[in-house]
Design a protein around this motif. Structure first.
Motif, PDB file in Angstrom:
ATOM      1  N   UNK A 162       0.830  -1.199   0.000  1.00 52.46           N
ATOM      2  CA  UNK A 162       0.000   0.000   0.000  1.00 52.46           C
ATOM      3  C   UNK A 162       0.868   1.254   0.000  1.00 52.46           C
ATOM      4  N   UNK A 163       1.963   1.223   0.759  1.00 51.05           N
ATOM      5  CA  UNK A 163       2.859   2.381   0.835  1.00 51.05           C
ATOM      6  C   UNK A 163       3.488   2.679  -0.518  1.00 51.05           C
ATOM      7  N   UNK A 164       3.888   1.627  -1.234  1.00 53.58           N
ATOM      8  CA  UNK A 164       4.494   1.826  -2.548  1.00 53.58           C
ATOM      9  C   UNK A 164       3.508   2.516  -3.495  1.00 53.58           C
ATOM     10  N   UNK A 165       2.258   2.048  -3.496  1.00 53.78           N
ATOM     11  CA  UNK A 165       1.255   2.662  -4.363  1.00 53.78           C
ATOM     12  C   UNK A 165       0.988   4.107  -3.959  1.00 53.78           C
ATOM     13  N   UNK A 166       0.917   4.367  -2.654  1.00 52.11           N
ATOM     14  CA  UNK A 166       0.678   5.733  -2.177  1.00 52.11           C
ATOM     15  C   UNK A 166       1.830   6.654  -2.566  1.00 52.11           C
ATOM     16  N   UNK A 167       3.060   6.178  -2.445  1.00 50.65           N
ATOM     17  CA  UNK A 167       4.224   7.000  -2.789  1.00 50.65           C
ATOM     18  C   UNK A 167       4.177   7.443  -4.245  1.00 50.65           C
ATOM     19  N   UNK A 168       3.961   6.513  -5.158  1.00 50.70           N
ATOM     20  CA  UNK A 168       3.980   6.863  -6.574  1.00 50.70           C
ATOM     21  C   UNK A 168       2.745   7.659  -6.970  1.00 50.70           C
ATOM     22  N   UNK A 169       1.622   7.452  -6.268  1.00 54.69           N
ATOM     23  CA  UNK A 169       0.447   8.290  -6.501  1.00 54.69           C
ATOM     24  C   UNK A 169       0.744   9.744  -6.124  1.00 54.69           C
ATOM     25  N   UNK A 170       1.365   9.932  -4.962  1.00 52.60           N
ATOM     26  CA  UNK A 170       1.693  11.280  -4.510  1.00 52.60           C
ATOM     27  C   UNK A 170       2.678  11.946  -5.470  1.00 52.60           C
ATOM     28  N   UNK A 171       3.701  11.199  -5.900  1.00 51.77           N
ATOM     29  CA  UNK A 171       4.689  11.762  -6.818  1.00 51.77           C
ATOM     30  C   UNK A 171       4.028  12.280  -8.102  1.00 51.77           C
ATOM     31  N   UNK A 172       3.228  11.448  -8.726  1.00 49.04           N
ATOM     32  CA  UNK A 172       2.625  11.817 -10.002  1.00 49.04           C
ATOM     33  C   UNK A 172       1.601  12.936  -9.825  1.00 49.04           C
ATOM     34  N   UNK A 173       0.827  12.887  -8.745  1.00 49.99           N
ATOM     35  CA  UNK A 173      -0.184  13.917  -8.488  1.00 49.99           C
ATOM     36  C   UNK A 173       0.468  15.272  -8.257  1.00 49.99           C
ATOM     37  N   UNK A 184      -3.572  24.629  -6.721  1.00 49.83           N
ATOM     38  CA  UNK A 184      -3.800  23.268  -7.215  1.00 49.83           C
ATOM     39  C   UNK A 184      -2.932  22.269  -6.457  1.00 49.83           C
ATOM     40  N   UNK A 185      -1.718  22.670  -6.121  1.00 52.47           N
ATOM     41  CA  UNK A 185      -0.842  21.782  -5.376  1.00 52.47           C
ATOM     42  C   UNK A 185      -1.405  21.519  -3.983  1.00 52.47           C
ATOM     43  N   UNK A 186      -1.944  22.561  -3.350  1.00 50.53           N
ATOM     44  CA  UNK A 186      -2.535  22.380  -2.027  1.00 50.53           C
ATOM     45  C   UNK A 186      -3.767  21.485  -2.105  1.00 50.53           C
ATOM     46  N   UNK A 187      -4.574  21.664  -3.143  1.00 47.45           N
ATOM     47  CA  UNK A 187      -5.747  20.802  -3.326  1.00 47.45           C
ATOM     48  C   UNK A 187      -5.330  19.354  -3.550  1.00 47.45           C
ATOM     49  N   UNK A 189      -2.604  17.958  -2.538  1.00 43.92           N
ATOM     50  CA  UNK A 189      -2.099  17.442  -1.275  1.00 43.92           C
ATOM     51  C   UNK A 189      -3.241  17.005  -0.365  1.00 43.92           C
ATOM     52  N   UNK A 190      -4.290  17.809  -0.325  1.00 43.95           N
ATOM     53  CA  UNK A 190      -5.435  17.456   0.519  1.00 43.95           C
ATOM     54  C   UNK A 190      -6.075  16.148   0.058  1.00 43.95           C
ATOM     55  N   UNK A 191      -6.162  15.959  -1.253  1.00 47.95           N
ATOM     56  CA  UNK A 191      -6.723  14.716  -1.785  1.00 47.95           C
ATOM     57  C   UNK A 191      -5.837  13.531  -1.434  1.00 47.95           C
ATOM     58  N   UNK A 192      -4.519  13.678  -1.637  1.00 48.88           N
ATOM     59  CA  UNK A 192      -3.591  12.592  -1.304  1.00 48.88           C
ATOM     60  C   UNK A 192      -3.630  12.284   0.189  1.00 48.88           C
TER      61      UNK A 192
END
Length: 204
Positions: A162-173, A184-187, A189-192
């Motif tokens: 789960x951590x691996x998926x979250x890391x790459x999701x955050x990077x790309x987002x 947009x970056x703050x938004x 971040x809130x979603x992530x």
């Protein structure tokens, strides 16, 4: 006495070298922001740093080497954030702090981080730096998930996967949102953060 003066001279030279190297890297970061990697030249970097091309080559052999050093300097801040996150026992606090620190770093150094991602597949040194950064973040996210009660392990529903998926999701987002605006970056971040909290079972 001559030896004493010589040592003092060497220290002065080293300090001057540090100042020049910092000027080169600072100039490179500014050029990445205003011109981008492809359009930027060694001459641009040297001129902005107030030195000749020949002097720049004393410190770095190419534009790519300058950018690699700049990426290394920048990801050290990311490494520190991942370390602090992993050491925080309260999961909600750790997640909120990690996301806020990451937003701040992307706001400060977004062009460098995007360049690192863009070059990570073609420049081995940058690829190694970026993968090391990702591994540290994955370890930190894993620790937070485990503190929240997610089972340790690499199965799809366990902490490290789960951590691996979250890391790459955050990077790309963050990569995409940072190209638009700070808002947009703050938004993003809130979603992530919401997804991370949900994954940790802290909200439903």
């Amino acid at each position: 006495m001559p030896g004493h003066h010589s040592a003092r001279g060497r220290r002065t030279t080293e300090r001057k070298g540090d100042v020049r190297e910092r000027a080169i890297l600072d100039t490179c970061e500014a050029l990445l922001t205003h011109k981008g990697y492809d359009a930027m030249t060694v001459g641009d970097i040297a001129q902005g740093a107030g030195i000749t091309r020949g002097a720049l080559y004393f410190y770095f052999g190419s534009k790519q080497e300058v950018v690699t050093a700049l990426v290394a300097r920048t990801v050290e801040h990311l490494w520190e954030r991942s370390r602090v996150t992993a050491q925080t026992d309260e999961p909600r606090q750790a997640i909120a702090a990690a996301m806020q620190r990451t937003v701040e770093l992307w706001n400060e150094h977004g062009p460098v981080l995007r360049t690192a991602i863009d070059l990570s597949l073609t420049v081995p040194e940058i690829g190694e730096l970026w993968m090391h950064t990702a591994d540290l973040f994955i370890a930190a996210i894993t620790a937070v998930l485990e503190h929240a009660g997610i089972q340790a392990g690499a199965a799809p529903d366990q902490a490290s996967a789960m951590a691996r998926a979250l890391c790459w999701m955050i990077e790309r987002t963050f990569y995409h949102a940072s190209q638009e605006s700070r808002e947009k970056l703050q938004e993003a971040s809130a979603t992530c953060e919401h997804i991370w909290l949900t994954s940790a079972g802290l909200i439903t």
